[in-house]
Design an enzyme around this catalytic site. Sequence first.
Site, short mmCIF file in Angstrom:
data_model
loop_
_atom_site.label_atom_id
_atom_site.label_comp_id
_atom_site.label_asym_id
_atom_site.label_seq_id
_atom_site.Cartn_x
_atom_site.Cartn_y
_atom_site.Cartn_z
N TYR A 92 35.49 35.00 46.30
CA TYR A 92 36.05 35.66 45.12
C TYR A 92 35.20 36.85 44.65
O TYR A 92 35.15 37.14 43.47
CB TYR A 92 36.26 34.66 43.98
N GLU A 132 42.85 22.37 51.01
CA GLU A 132 42.79 23.84 50.99
C GLU A 132 41.53 24.37 50.32
O GLU A 132 41.62 25.07 49.31
CB GLU A 132 43.97 24.39 50.18
N GLY A 149 39.17 23.25 45.62
CA GLY A 149 38.47 23.06 44.36
C GLY A 149 37.00 22.70 44.40
O GLY A 149 36.30 22.84 43.39
N CYS A 179 31.43 51.64 33.94
CA CYS A 179 31.48 52.10 32.55
C CYS A 179 32.13 51.07 31.67
O CYS A 179 33.31 51.21 31.28
CB CYS A 179 32.21 53.42 32.48
N GLU A 180 31.40 50.04 31.38
CA GLU A 180 31.91 48.92 30.60
C GLU A 180 30.68 48.15 30.13
O GLU A 180 29.85 47.76 30.96
CB GLU A 180 32.75 48.04 31.55
N ARG A 221 36.54 28.46 48.00
CA ARG A 221 35.19 28.81 47.55
C ARG A 221 34.09 28.08 48.35
O ARG A 221 33.15 28.71 48.82
CB ARG A 221 35.06 28.42 46.07
N ARG A 235 33.32 38.41 38.69
CA ARG A 235 33.27 37.05 38.15
C ARG A 235 32.42 36.91 36.88
O ARG A 235 32.83 36.20 35.95
CB ARG A 235 32.82 36.06 39.23
#
Length: 445
Positions: free
Chosen positions: A396, A296, A254, A367-368, A299, A336
């Site tokens: 990520y 753990e 985290g 295309c968005e 990031r 993200r």
Amino acid sequence: MYKNSTNQLLKPVTAKVNDSGNLEIGGCDTVELVEKYGSPLYVMDEVTLRNVCRDYKDAFSKYPKVNMMFASKALSTMAISSILISEGFGFDVVSAGEIYTVYKAGADMNKVLFNGNNKSFDELSLAIELGVGRISVDNFFELSLLNEIAKSHNKTVDILLRITPGIECHTHEYIQTGHLDSKFGFDLTQIDEAVELILSEYTNLKLHGLHAHIGSQIFETKVYHDEIEILVREIKRLDDKFALKLDEINIGGGLGVKYTEKDVPPSAFEIADVILESLNSAIAKYEIEAPALFIEPGRSIVSTAGVTLYTIGSSKQVPKGKKYIAVDGGMADNPRPSMYQAEYSAVIANKPEQNPDTKVTVAGRFCESGDILISDILLPEPDEGDILCVFNTGAYNYSMASNYNRVQKCAMVLVNNSQSDIIINRETLDDIISHDVIPDRLKIK
Ligand code: LLP
């Protein structure tokens, strides 16, 4: 004041402007990297990655029983796994793919912990066959399934129970996981029933302790204090009620990173102090023996080491609106911003020292309309062909990349000491169609 740590930096530690006036990382000119390996390109700086690992080890060295498990979901590749193995890390894995990656990279499988809220029969079987050290069981269904598989392999499987401690932390809703109404883990009111089942029916499972994870990109330290208090309290309660001697707690990951100047993540040294002080005081309060501590982080281990290099193509000025520049990547290599409204920082790698006097919005090539990488960033006047370097993309990004629009996934290079090595090959057009099958009856003759 705490010692600073590498996760608090916006850029890799080796980032600097070189004699050619270009951005250099790991002793490699970023513009030359694009010439050599193509664009877009993920770049991982080995020194930064190893520095973070060492920060963590240093920060937690006061506690004798720490197990550092890198959360593979942040970036799972064989080369990155090898580096983490060489730094003494184990792995938190969540799929057969992640298990297989660390196995093939040479991990000591005993130092691997398998997490996830819906592990399949095949995945659990693979974990048992490859000797994964711990399985964090998430729910009643999995307890029963895992016990059956363990029995059929004639093995006793070492487990933790994933619990939901009911802690709200201030991060994006989608990456918050420890709050009460979460899809992950046993509710506090269900733990006793789970333990009763393990002790009475599921005799091929051996319970070692409890596991929780409260969220990601966390900047507050108090949430860890609260989490540890709950985990140790529950361990003590279960020990007393069931005459157990649970000796492991896993507090998840985290710790946050610095995506933009306004992010001020805590130092790994501060987090470690809060965690270890909370743990020691909970141990004293509940009079239990010091448990082994698993952490753990994902990031914070890989984010800062990574940058993505893009080439700027078209640009447009909307009359009375924004100036857009488009790059040759976007939401497929970094989902993200479109998923979490995540913000990033960038420089133009071939003119990092020019005055950033032009406000632009960096659009992706997919295309968005939502494929915007960075809104309203100040850069030097961008030109077609310039190389844009986006920082803090190590976590990520590749791990959540897709082939949307059938665009090939980018290559990744590892840089260190002026050397660059490919660690992920760029996909080819043949890779794109390699899993397609045309049934005979549809084949154009
Ligand atoms: N352990 C467990 C059980 C987890 O679920 C996670 C992340 C971690 C450890 C590692 O957390 P970290 O240290 O990386 O914060 N895709 C999202 C992040 C999802 C995190 C999911 N779980 C993002 O791009 O922000």
